[in-house]
Motif scaffolding. Structure first.
Motif, short mmCIF file in Angstrom:
data_model
loop_
_atom_site.label_atom_id
_atom_site.label_comp_id
_atom_site.label_asym_id
_atom_site.label_seq_id
_atom_site.Cartn_x
_atom_site.Cartn_y
_atom_site.Cartn_z
N MET A 27 38.60 36.02 34.58
CA MET A 27 37.81 35.95 35.81
C MET A 27 37.34 34.51 36.00
O MET A 27 36.98 33.83 35.03
CB MET A 27 36.56 36.82 35.71
N PRO A 28 37.29 34.04 37.24
CA PRO A 28 36.70 32.72 37.47
C PRO A 28 35.18 32.78 37.29
O PRO A 28 34.55 33.82 37.50
CB PRO A 28 37.07 32.41 38.92
N LYS A 29 34.60 31.68 36.85
CA LYS A 29 33.15 31.63 36.70
C LYS A 29 32.49 31.75 38.06
O LYS A 29 32.97 31.20 39.06
CB LYS A 29 32.73 30.32 36.03
N THR A 55 27.61 56.24 35.95
CA THR A 55 28.73 55.43 35.47
C THR A 55 29.48 54.84 36.66
O THR A 55 29.52 55.43 37.75
CB THR A 55 29.71 56.27 34.63
N VAL A 56 30.08 53.69 36.44
CA VAL A 56 30.82 53.04 37.51
C VAL A 56 31.94 52.20 36.92
O VAL A 56 31.78 51.55 35.89
CB VAL A 56 29.87 52.17 38.37
N ASN A 57 33.09 52.25 37.57
CA ASN A 57 34.23 51.38 37.27
C ASN A 57 34.39 50.40 38.42
O ASN A 57 34.61 50.81 39.56
CB ASN A 57 35.51 52.19 37.10
N PHE A 58 34.28 49.14 38.13
CA PHE A 58 34.34 48.11 39.18
C PHE A 58 35.78 47.86 39.64
O PHE A 58 36.74 48.21 38.96
CB PHE A 58 33.77 46.79 38.65
N GLN A 59 35.90 47.21 40.79
CA GLN A 59 37.18 46.69 41.23
C GLN A 59 37.69 45.70 40.17
O GLN A 59 36.93 44.91 39.63
CB GLN A 59 37.04 45.95 42.57
N SER A 60 38.99 45.75 39.89
CA SER A 60 39.53 44.89 38.84
C SER A 60 40.78 44.13 39.27
O SER A 60 41.52 43.61 38.44
CB SER A 60 39.85 45.73 37.60
N CYS A 61 41.01 44.06 40.57
CA CYS A 61 42.11 43.26 41.10
C CYS A 61 41.52 42.12 41.92
O CYS A 61 40.76 42.35 42.87
CB CYS A 61 43.04 44.12 41.97
N TRP A 62 41.86 40.89 41.57
CA TRP A 62 41.29 39.69 42.18
C TRP A 62 42.36 38.98 42.99
O TRP A 62 43.53 38.98 42.62
CB TRP A 62 40.75 38.79 41.06
N ASP A 63 41.95 38.38 44.11
CA ASP A 63 42.94 37.73 44.99
C ASP A 63 43.46 36.42 44.43
O ASP A 63 44.34 35.79 45.03
CB ASP A 63 42.37 37.53 46.40
N GLY A 64 42.95 35.98 43.28
CA GLY A 64 43.46 34.78 42.63
C GLY A 64 42.93 33.48 43.18
O GLY A 64 43.31 32.41 42.70
N ASN A 99 32.67 39.32 53.65
CA ASN A 99 31.97 40.60 53.56
C ASN A 99 31.70 41.00 52.12
O ASN A 99 31.31 42.13 51.84
CB ASN A 99 32.75 41.71 54.28
N HIS A 100 31.92 40.06 51.19
CA HIS A 100 31.65 40.24 49.76
C HIS A 100 32.51 41.33 49.12
O HIS A 100 32.20 41.81 48.04
CB HIS A 100 30.16 40.52 49.52
N ARG A 101 33.63 41.67 49.76
CA ARG A 101 34.52 42.71 49.23
C ARG A 101 35.99 42.32 49.23
O ARG A 101 36.73 42.70 48.33
CB ARG A 101 34.34 44.01 50.03
N ASP A 102 36.45 41.58 50.22
CA ASP A 102 37.88 41.41 50.43
C ASP A 102 38.57 40.63 49.31
O ASP A 102 39.79 40.73 49.17
CB ASP A 102 38.14 40.70 51.77
N PHE A 139 47.39 40.26 44.46
CA PHE A 139 46.22 40.39 43.60
C PHE A 139 46.67 40.46 42.14
O PHE A 139 47.78 40.89 41.84
CB PHE A 139 45.42 41.64 43.96
N GLN A 140 45.82 40.04 41.26
CA GLN A 140 46.13 40.07 39.84
C GLN A 140 45.01 40.74 39.06
O GLN A 140 43.85 40.71 39.47
CB GLN A 140 46.38 38.65 39.33
N ALA A 141 45.38 41.34 37.95
CA ALA A 141 44.43 42.13 37.16
C ALA A 141 43.51 41.22 36.36
O ALA A 141 43.97 40.29 35.68
CB ALA A 141 45.18 43.08 36.23
N VAL A 142 42.21 41.50 36.46
CA VAL A 142 41.20 40.86 35.62
C VAL A 142 40.53 41.96 34.80
O VAL A 142 40.70 43.16 35.09
CB VAL A 142 40.17 40.10 36.47
N PRO A 143 39.78 41.62 33.76
CA PRO A 143 39.10 42.67 33.00
C PRO A 143 38.23 43.53 33.92
O PRO A 143 37.51 43.01 34.77
CB PRO A 143 38.24 41.87 32.01
N GLN A 144 38.35 44.84 33.75
CA GLN A 144 37.58 45.75 34.58
C GLN A 144 36.21 46.00 33.94
O GLN A 144 36.11 46.44 32.79
CB GLN A 144 38.27 47.09 34.77
N LEU A 145 35.17 45.73 34.69
CA LEU A 145 33.81 46.00 34.23
C LEU A 145 33.49 47.48 34.41
O LEU A 145 33.70 48.04 35.50
CB LEU A 145 32.81 45.15 35.03
N GLN A 146 33.00 48.10 33.36
CA GLN A 146 32.56 49.50 33.40
C GLN A 146 31.13 49.55 32.88
O GLN A 146 30.84 49.01 31.80
CB GLN A 146 33.48 50.38 32.55
#
Length: 506
Positions: free
Chosen positions: A351-353, A402-411, A418-421, A436-443
């Motif tokens: 993930m980018p900082k 419990t929640v599983n976050f979005q884990s695909c990032w536009d790179g 809109n803080h989502r796209d 999009f590319q896979a980043v670690p999924q936050l749970q």
């Protein structure tokens, strides 16, 4: 993206004064907007008028922020500020709605003429400014945003099922014109769902016995777990505590930077210890952290849960707290498990900082469930998950969020208009969509020790509820989580390597 570095009030943690005191109706909170519809039943040859159940008028406005796709970076701060002003307009309109039921009963056009009509005009002025700010910064504003200016009033038991509601006007005003005589004269009191504290929600219908939930019945298009048997099968767990430092505020650093009380409800924070609306990326990078691994200065936050037991919390008279209908004892999690997992389809990348991610929708009750990502359950019943109900757990069982976050990032982007796209959920097969590319999924898994509320005669006693925007009526579907990645580069690389190697690390 520039961030406002102006600092503000001393953190609320320094003001905590907890005490027990019953809240009078309307005292320290929004007055309950309680309306009754009459219905007739035939019992043994005679008609008996009964309450058909309290209908709670609320304000339903299209979410302008979710419809904005392109904002030049140099206009983003101004646009976020304007959107926060629109949230305040809705809050004020809801308070007006909630405190004028006698006037509404006497005038069928009161809500339209004195609340919704003026609100539409004020929203139109904000939308015009947003369009101007985008265009001035070199962007091209959507000319159709004006269509989102109008709001509706509607009953609280009628969830918007599909995203934007089109902004049409509802002259019926969701039962708000019903006979005010049903309220306060002893009739229909079985429908009075203010739980004795004068604020709107939750109501009995917002709860379900976990034993009545069918196993594996949750149907959510969001929140899919990214990890599985294939791909990158490792995990990384970070221990950041349960907010032992009492870091609370009602800001929203992601959606409303630079705006005091931008969330209109109180958040729990773990991890980074410099979280308010005026925290810059530099502030976050230089802050202390509650995480055991000091390389993790990430911000993890969520709306607090409260037990509506009459406790006067530190924010009982504050905006974001009791003054906006968020009342009762703040419940800290007994456990907050934070972990990152991999992808079923392959390796993950770092993930980018300062990546910002919002999951769930604080306005799901009026927006609809397009962005909802809630999961409520009880320990020992984890195969029974609900999205739009609070679970009633048996003795000895904890309430779970419990929640599983979005884990695909536009790179490319750490945030979007809109803080989502810039982020997306995995597809059904666990892969990310093209581009999009896979980043670690936050749970995140939060466990609470909560005395089980009782439901009798259509009333819920001592309910618990998630803090919410006032007009969202504390509905469980409005639960949400926020994350800002402030891991140092070495730690993020360690997280990625651990996950890709299939190891479980901490």
């Amino acid at each position: 993206m520039g961030r406002n570095t102006r600092k503000r009030r001393t953190p609320l943690a320094t003001k905590i004064v907890a005490g027990a005191a019953a809240l009078a109706v309307g005292g320290g909170g929004l007055v309950w907007a309680n309306f009754y519809a009459s219905a007739h039943e035939d019992h043994g040859g005679h008609n008996r008028t009964r309450s058909a159940g309290a209908q709670v008028a609320t304000i339903d406005c299209p979410d302008v922020g979710q419809q904005i796709r392109e904002v030049p970076d140099r206009a983003r701060g101004e646009v976020d500020g304007e959107l926060a002003t629109m949230d305040s307009q809705i809050t004020n309109a809801y308070q007006r709605l909630a405190t004028t039921r006698r006037a509404q009963a006497g005038d069928a056009q009161f809500v339209q003429n004195t609340i919704l009509g003026p609100l539409k005009d004020r929203r139109k002025a904000i939308i015009d400014r947003i369009q101007l700010e985008i265009n001035r910064a070199g962007g091209k504003a959507d000319g159709n945003l004006d269509e989102l200016a109008g709001c509706q009033g509607r009953p609280a038991d009628q969830q918007n099922g599909g995203g934007q509601n089109g902004g049409g006007q509802d002259d019926g005003q969701d039962g708000g014109q019903n006979d005010d005589g049903q309220n306060g004269d002893g009739q229909g009191q079985e429908g009075n769902d203010d739980n004795g504290n004068g604020v709107a929600g939750p109501v009995a219908e917002d709860f379900v016995d976990i034993n009545d939930v069918q196993p594996n019945s949750r149907n959510s298009r969001n929140g899919l777990a990214a990890d599985g048997d294939g791909g990158s099968t490792g995990s990384f767990t970070t221990d950041c505590g349960v907010n032992e430092n009492n870091l609370f505020n009602s800001d929203n650093l992601i959606a409303a930077p630079g705006v005091d009380n931008g969330a209109h409800h109180t958040h729990d924070y773990v991890g980074n210890q410099d979280n308010d609306a005026f925290s810059s990326d530099e502030d976050l990078a230089n802050a202390d952290t509650s995480c055991q691994n000091q390389g993790d200065k990430s911000t993890y936050y969520w709306p607090v849960l409260r037990l509506q037991d009459g406790t006067q919390e530190f924010d009982a008279n504050d905006q974001g707290g009791g003054a906006e209908g968020n009342v009762g004892k703040i419940l800290k999690p007994a456990e907050a498990q934070i972990r990152f997992v991999g992808s079923r389809q392959g390796d993950v990348v770092a993930m980018p900082k300062f990546l910002r991610v919002i999951t769930g929708d604080a306005k799901s009750f009026t927006n609809g469930d397009a962005n909802a990502n809630t999961s409520w359950s009880c320990s020992g019943f984890e195969d029974r998950q609900v999205t739009d109900k609070y679970p009633l757990c048996p003795d000895g069982s904890q309430v779970l969020r419990t929640v599983n976050f979005q884990s695909c990032w536009d790179g490319q982007n750490i945030d979007s208009a809109n803080h989502r796209d810039h982020m997306a959920f995995v597809q059904e097969d666990g892969s990310c969509a093209n581009g999009f590319q896979a980043v670690p999924q936050l749970q995140i898994r939060l466990a609470y020790d909560i005395p089980t509320p009782t439901v009798e005669n259509g009333q819920v006693q001592n309910p618990y509820a998630v803090d919410s925007f006032p007009e969202q009526l504390h509905k469980p579907i409005t639960d949400h989580n926020d994350f800002i990645n402030v891991m140092d580069e070495d730690l993020m690389n360690e997280v990625v390597d651990c996950i890709n190697r299939g190891e479980d690390c901490q």
